[in-house]
Structure formats: C-alpha cells, structure tokens
Scaffold this active site. Structure first.
Site, short mmCIF file in Angstrom:
data_model
loop_
_atom_site.label_atom_id
_atom_site.label_comp_id
_atom_site.label_asym_id
_atom_site.label_seq_id
_atom_site.Cartn_x
_atom_site.Cartn_y
_atom_site.Cartn_z
CB CYS A 1 6.58 70.67 -37.15
SG CYS A 1 7.95 69.92 -35.59
CD GLU B 1 13.52 70.34 -38.62
OE1 GLU B 1 12.84 71.00 -39.20
OE2 GLU B 1 13.04 68.87 -38.31
CD GLU C 1 7.66 58.66 -41.88
OE1 GLU C 1 7.24 59.76 -42.32
OE2 GLU C 1 7.14 57.62 -42.53
#
Length: 133
Positions: free
Chosen positions: A85, A54, A43
């Site tokens: 996602c 990923e 993050e």
C-alpha cells in the site's frame, strides 16, 4: 536467495491475524547485513490500528540492529499478486536505496521484480526535512 525469501514470506503469512478481511499477507526482508526478517499483517477491531506485514518486518529488522533493506518479498494467498500500500511504500523507502529489489509474489512463485525507484518514484525523504547526508 529469492527462494529463501519466498519460503519465509509464505510461512509467516500463515500466522497472519486477519479475522475481518480474511486477506493474509507475508513479507520477508533481507537486510543490508544479510539477515532475514519477516512480518505478517495483524488486524484490529479498530481498523486503523491494524499493522501491515511490511511494517512488522521493518520493525523486526530495526529491532535486530539493521536499518538497510537489501531485498523485500511481499506475498498474499492464492494467485493474487499484491503490491505494498502507499503507506508501506513510504515505510520501505525509509530503509531502502533507490535500487533495493522489491519482489512481488503469489503463493507459488515470484511474478514481478521492481526497484524501490519503480515502486515509489517520488518518495518523501529526509531531503525535504533539511537533513544532509
């Protein structure tokens, strides 16, 4: 081999940098040349600048000289089953065949196996860009 992918993904998940969401994700890829690559989410205080697990694993695979995913395993902490996602589905599809195996796991076990076709049935790919192959 599934146990190897699971172990690699769980181990790398522990390195995730998630001070904001506290939601760790780990990914392990088995490439077309039978090598393994891993990634964890990273993050950033500027939220859009974060990196999904990923994407990190795919980057490591490409840097390692391979451009084909044979299998990928995605894991999160605890008993939460996680799926990639939308952006990561697209990223995975770039380096996968429609039959590439996508393994979805909790920290203790693999709970679901899909094909890339199942995960992203209508992916945008080079066919739309007038490339031929």
């Amino acid at each position: 081999e599934e146990k190897m992918l699971h172990s690699l993904a769980v181990n790398v998940m522990e390195n995730a940098y998630v001070p904001y969401s506290k939601f760790k994700v780990g990914v392990a890829i088995k490439s077309g040349n039978n090598k393994y690559y891993v990634g964890c989410n990273v993050e950033n205080a500027a939220y859009p600048q974060g990196i999904c697990a990923e994407a990190g694993a795919i980057s490591a695979m490409v840097a390692g000289g391979c451009s084909l995913i044979s299998e990928v395993l995605v894991v999160s902490e605890g008993d939460r089953l996680i799926v990639p996602c939308g952006g990561c589905r697209q990223k995975l599809s770039e380096f996968s065949t429609s039959d590439t195996r996508i393994l979805l796991a909790t920290i203790t076990e693999i709970e679901k196996t899909l094909s890339m076709r199942d995960l992203l049935p209508f992916s945008f790919d080079k066919r739309f860009l007038n490339f031929t192959e």
